[in-house]
Design an enzyme around this catalytic site. Structure first.
Site, PDB file in Angstrom:
ATOM      1  CE  LYS A 144       0.005   3.184   4.793  1.00 37.48           C
ATOM      2  NZ  LYS A 144       0.055   3.298   6.239  1.00 37.48           N
TER       3      LYS A 144
ATOM      4  CG  ASN B 253      -1.667   1.220   1.484  1.00 36.72           C
ATOM      5  OD1 ASN B 253      -1.752   2.070   0.602  1.00 36.72           O
ATOM      6  ND2 ASN B 253      -2.251   1.349   2.675  1.00 36.72           N
TER       7      ASN B 253
ATOM      8  CD  GLU C 235      -2.629   5.507   6.942  1.00 39.38           C
ATOM      9  OE1 GLU C 235      -2.623   5.522   5.703  1.00 39.38           O
ATOM     10  OE2 GLU C 235      -1.738   4.950   7.626  1.00 39.38           O
TER      11      GLU C 235
ATOM     12  CG  HIS D  36      -5.707   2.020   5.308  1.00 40.63           C
ATOM     13  ND1 HIS D  36      -5.222   2.993   6.142  1.00 40.63           N
ATOM     14  CD2 HIS D  36      -4.738   1.076   5.199  1.00 40.63           C
ATOM     15  CE1 HIS D  36      -3.988   2.654   6.518  1.00 40.63           C
ATOM     16  NE2 HIS D  36      -3.674   1.503   5.959  1.00 40.63           N
TER      17      HIS D  36
ATOM     18  CD  GLU E 210      -3.482  -2.514   7.485  1.00 38.40           C
ATOM     19  OE1 GLU E 210      -2.328  -2.681   7.064  1.00 38.40           O
ATOM     20  OE2 GLU E 210      -4.193  -1.561   7.153  1.00 38.40           O
TER      21      GLU E 210
ATOM     22  N   GLY F 243       2.641   2.293  10.746  1.00 43.73           N
ATOM     23  CA  GLY F 243       3.586   3.387  10.546  1.00 43.73           C
ATOM     24  C   GLY F 243       4.344   3.778  11.805  1.00 43.73           C
TER      25      GLY F 243
ATOM     26  CB  SER G 184       5.379  -1.759  11.832  1.00 47.33           C
ATOM     27  OG  SER G 184       4.992  -0.433  12.093  1.00 47.33           O
TER      28      SER G 184
HETATM   29  P1  PGA Z   1       2.862   0.316   7.629  1.00 48.29           P
HETATM   30  O1  PGA Z   1       1.374   0.505   7.035  1.00 48.29           O
HETATM   31  O2  PGA Z   1       3.397  -0.961   7.049  1.00 48.29           O
HETATM   32  O3  PGA Z   1       3.622   1.527   7.182  1.00 48.29           O
HETATM   33  O4  PGA Z   1       2.722   0.244   9.116  1.00 48.29           O
HETATM   34  C1  PGA Z   1       0.525  -0.587   6.858  1.00 48.29           C
HETATM   35  C2  PGA Z   1      -0.784  -0.112   6.309  1.00 48.29           C
HETATM   36  O5  PGA Z   1      -1.249   0.953   6.729  1.00 48.29           O
HETATM   37  O6  PGA Z   1      -1.407  -0.770   5.439  1.00 48.29           O
END
Ligand code: PGA
Length: 252
Positions: free
Chosen positions: A11, A9, A97, A95, A167, A173, A213
């Site tokens: 982003k 992803n 976010e 997601h 997640e 992140g 992560s």
């Molecule tokens: P990350 O994000 O691997 O940077 O923690 C995962 C995600 O949000 O899908």
């Protein structure tokens, strides 16, 4: 037969030129992988260009979001038809976010999921708890609500086009990964819920990815868990070498 699904992803990162460059590197470094599915989800603006690079390879294309109508006066939105038009096979929906920064509700997410599957897109439904929810012992409750509301009205037949991504929001992140055993506990719970909502067979066949992560250094231990069927990778998917090692995880 279910196959592992490793998804990147990207982003809100990468211009068109940068996206093409990363996709070209991945085509080369992943060309010998044939026993697991690989997906990349660039930003909307790079989807078409990236598709020209990965078309006909073992890497599939996905978008990071979609709207629930096919066309019309919805300024700024992108429809499922438009995503298919530029080569998308998958779309990420719900997601964290989008839930927590943009304010998407379970109801909106459910409408998007139905629109996506009605148009033949495979959908990755993201679920996961906030840190305060985990600390309050509400993880399973939160995941249950998100899953039930997200899948409301999705039929048994349509479940073959659904992937679940667990997640935990506190792990996204932040560099903090859930311990493989803690992730496994939630994954097993999700599978049990799917079994109750649909059937054991459907639950067993549904891919449940872990996200938060994921890195080259922790992928092997996560994939060693019996109910973790893949990964949704953010930050580490922006670096070709990292993502390549993640896709090529070693099954322990
Ligand atoms: P990350 O994000 O691997 O940077 O923690 C995962 C995600 O949000 O899908």
């Amino acid at each position: 037969m279910k196959r592992y699904l490793i998804a990147g992803n990207w982003k809100m990162n990468k211009t068109t030129g940068e996206s093409i460059e990363l996709a070209q590197k991945l085509v080369e470094s992943l060309k010998d992988v044939n026993d697991r599915d690989i997906l990349i989800c660039p930003p909307f603006t790079a989807l078409y260009s990236v598709y020209q690079v990965i078309k006909g390879t073992n890497i599939k294309l996905g978008a990071q979001d979609v709207f629930y109508e096919n066309s019309g006066a919805f300024t700024g939105e992108i429809s499922p038809i438009m995503l298919k038009d530029v080569g998308c096979e998958y779309v990420i929906i719900g997601h964290s976010e989008r839930r927590h920064i943009i304010g998407e509700t379970d109801e909106l997410i459910n409408k998007k999921i139905k629109a996506a599957i009605n148009n033949g897109l495979k959908t990755i439904l993201c679920v996961g708890e906030l840190l305060e929810e985990r600390e309050a012992g509400k993880t399973l409750e939160v995941v249950k609500t998100q899953l039930e509301k997200g899948l409301n009205g999705v039929s048994k037949e349509e479940m073959k086009n659904i992937v679940i991504a667990y997640e935990p929001v506190w792990a996204i992140g932040t560099g903090k990964t859930a311990k493989p055993e803690d992730a496994q506990e939630v994954h097993a719970y999700i599978r049990e819920l799917l079994s109750k909502l649909y059937s054991k067979e459907i639950a067993d066949e549904t891919i449940i990815q872990y996200g938060g992560s994921v890195k080259a250094s922790n992928i092997d231990s996560l994939m060693a868990m019996p109910d973790i069927d893949g990964a949704l990778v953010g930050g580490a998917s922006l670096i070709a070498e990292e993502f390549t090692r993640i896709v090529k995880f070693i099954k322990q």
